[in-house]
Design an enzyme around this catalytic site. Sequence first.
Site, PDB file in Angstrom:
ATOM      1  N   LYS A 299     125.097  36.439 -20.244  1.00  0.00           N
ATOM      2  CA  LYS A 299     124.085  35.394 -20.241  1.00  0.00           C
ATOM      3  C   LYS A 299     124.406  34.321 -21.278  1.00  0.00           C
ATOM      4  CE  LYS A 299     120.072  38.259 -19.041  1.00  0.00           C
ATOM      5  NZ  LYS A 299     119.762  37.598 -17.767  1.00  0.00           N
ATOM      6  N   ARG A 373     118.141  46.193 -10.657  1.00  0.00           N
ATOM      7  CA  ARG A 373     118.088  46.810  -9.321  1.00  0.00           C
ATOM      8  C   ARG A 373     118.951  48.065  -9.255  1.00  0.00           C
ATOM      9  NH1 ARG A 373     120.075  41.291  -6.634  1.00  0.00           N
ATOM     10  NH2 ARG A 373     119.001  40.523  -8.477  1.00  0.00           N
TER      11      ARG A 373
HETATM   12  N1  BES Z   1     116.473  40.588 -16.972  1.00  0.00           N
HETATM   13  C1  BES Z   1     116.926  39.580 -16.098  1.00  0.00           C
HETATM   14  C2  BES Z   1     115.812  38.783 -15.432  1.00  0.00           C
HETATM   15  C3  BES Z   1     114.928  37.970 -16.331  1.00  0.00           C
HETATM   16  C4  BES Z   1     115.244  36.657 -16.622  1.00  0.00           C
HETATM   17  C5  BES Z   1     113.773  38.513 -16.840  1.00  0.00           C
HETATM   18  C6  BES Z   1     114.398  35.927 -17.435  1.00  0.00           C
HETATM   19  C7  BES Z   1     112.930  37.761 -17.644  1.00  0.00           C
HETATM   20  C8  BES Z   1     113.247  36.464 -17.938  1.00  0.00           C
HETATM   21  C9  BES Z   1     117.758  40.221 -14.988  1.00  0.00           C
HETATM   22  O1  BES Z   1     118.448  41.356 -15.341  1.00  0.00           O
HETATM   23  C10 BES Z   1     118.761  39.208 -14.580  1.00  0.00           C
HETATM   24  O2  BES Z   1     119.550  38.847 -15.378  1.00  0.00           O
HETATM   25  N2  BES Z   1     118.707  38.775 -13.326  1.00  0.00           N
HETATM   26  C11 BES Z   1     119.600  37.794 -12.822  1.00  0.00           C
HETATM   27  C12 BES Z   1     119.941  38.164 -11.405  1.00  0.00           C
HETATM   28  C13 BES Z   1     121.052  37.332 -10.803  1.00  0.00           C
HETATM   29  C14 BES Z   1     122.343  37.617 -11.518  1.00  0.00           C
HETATM   30  C15 BES Z   1     121.184  37.661  -9.338  1.00  0.00           C
HETATM   31  C16 BES Z   1     118.903  36.443 -12.871  1.00  0.00           C
HETATM   32  O3  BES Z   1     117.702  36.371 -12.681  1.00  0.00           O
HETATM   33  O4  BES Z   1     119.580  35.470 -13.160  1.00  0.00           O
HETATM   34 MG    MG Z   2     120.396  41.148 -16.132  1.00  0.00          MG
END
Ligand code: BES
Ligand code: MG
Length: 526
Positions: A299, A373
């Site tokens: 991230k 997931r």
């Molecule tokens: N934990 C994150 C989602 C999230 C983002 C929660 C902001 C709370 C605030 C999750 O694990 C994630 O990173 N999801 C990705 C999925 C994508 C790679 C398909 C996302 O949302 O970008």
């Molecule tokens: Mg994630």
Amino acid sequence: MAALIAYKCSHISNAVRRNYLTLLLVRRCTTAQKEKKGIVLGIFETDNDVDGIAFTPSAENFNQRTSGKLSELLHLSGQTLKKGKSRLFYGIDKEYTSVAVVGLGKQSAGVNELEEINESKENIRTAAAVGARQLRDIGIKDIEIDPSTDAQAAGEGASLGLFAYDELKQESKRKPHVNLSLHGNQDSLDQWQKGILLGDCQNFARKLMEMPANKLTPVEFANQVVSKMTDLDHVQTTIRNKQWIEEKKMFSFLSVAQGSNQPPVFLEIQYSGCSNKDSPPLVLVGKGVTFDCGGISIKPAAQMDMMRGDMGGAAVVVAALLAIATLKIPINVVCLTPLCENLINGEAVKPGDVVTAMNGKSIQVDNTDAEGRLLLADALHYGCTSFHPTAIINAATLTGAMAVALGSAATGVFTNSRKLWTNLYMAGIETGDRLWRMPLFEHYTKQITDSQLADLNNIGKAARDGGACTAAAFLKEFVTCSHWAHLDIAGVMTNKDEVPYIGKGMSGRPTRTLVEYASRIADDIC
Ligand code: BES
Ligand code: MG
Ligand code: ZN
């Protein structure tokens, strides 16, 4: 001298009371003690009253007791008080030296159909929180709250409004502890106490979410929860270690955990509230990523600290079970939380890796940041096949796309059951912590079953489009129960000021809605 007075205060007998000197001391003691007492009172907005003010029964009593001083001062300071707005008055009563008067909105508010929320309750929560905070900020340690027309809502608001996670700060920077109590008639004491309990349980979820990831590892999460549950009747906690997870063949979950030096934990909690121990349970599953850096699909640095809250799903389901068991709601509940970190050591899962979940389906991990997931896939399969639930509900901070879709207005719900949806939705209207239904169309399933190497791909082919929906479609591949709901809580994870009675920071939403749902279905299934 002050110390002497305080000492004498607690040791005065009726006999010595007659002594003049002692009487003097008593008076000084009483004033010293009462100095710190405050009261929160509500007033409604009205159209027809010439004054534009309608007191709650408690406020009306208080006004009489002060010979009309309260209404006099309200008039002097401008009579109308919009909902959530407050005024502080000092010195108008001997016992309550500080009075916070807060606007409750219209008395006739009730359920707002368009907003899909019980506004009366919501306004009471806000008033209690605003008033209690204001009195605490001026150093009042004993605060009584006007129950208005709903003592439970007042208790929830007061408890949630005073929450602060500041135990890592030095003493002088921490918010002082406050004693809250119900003002006036104690007929509604049960509802008040229920409200306080619900607020406290949501605050427990908020605390777990706020805790930094170095202090709240998967093992520590389990320890915190187990120690919170020890005194509860009919609750059994089991901490499953990595070996158990391997034996269960939860290789999808393990593929996330393998990138961290912290061992994974699978925490299982059972509450048997039904007299019939075998009555089918409500199964609650929560995503428990104690820190999510994204793994190799890392991230951006900005706001990455918020990913200490990526165990919010686990926190809210555990908090809901805590409330359900404390309130002794007659229902069986099982809580399942897969816990791990999503990090990048030399063994971390790599984009393109293929792993096999507990249900035998193979998964191509194209994005290591779509890790939630992967944990839930195994936990949902385990939940459906091991407990034959009456309903299974999972909560997860799953996708940023969910926050894009609904913001923080409501939790997104993806479900295969209209009955489950209706009950959850009705619960959200009452708690003010709303839910909104989202689709589980085949359209989205097509995007995650189209994988080059495996049965499934962990990200949708249409990249970011409909990201919350493709994530839900992925989870659906692991669900064999006919009443399942996935709650994507990424959008409601934090609060700025949208919910006035929840302060800034991790929200613990929708803990109270889950409890309300459980109590609504309890009669039917137990
Ligand atoms: N934990 C994150 C989602 C999230 C983002 C929660 C902001 C709370 C605030 C999750 O694990 C994630 O990173 N999801 C990705 C999925 C994508 C790679 C398909 C996302 O949302 O970008
Ligand atoms: Mg994630
Ligand atoms: Zn995550």
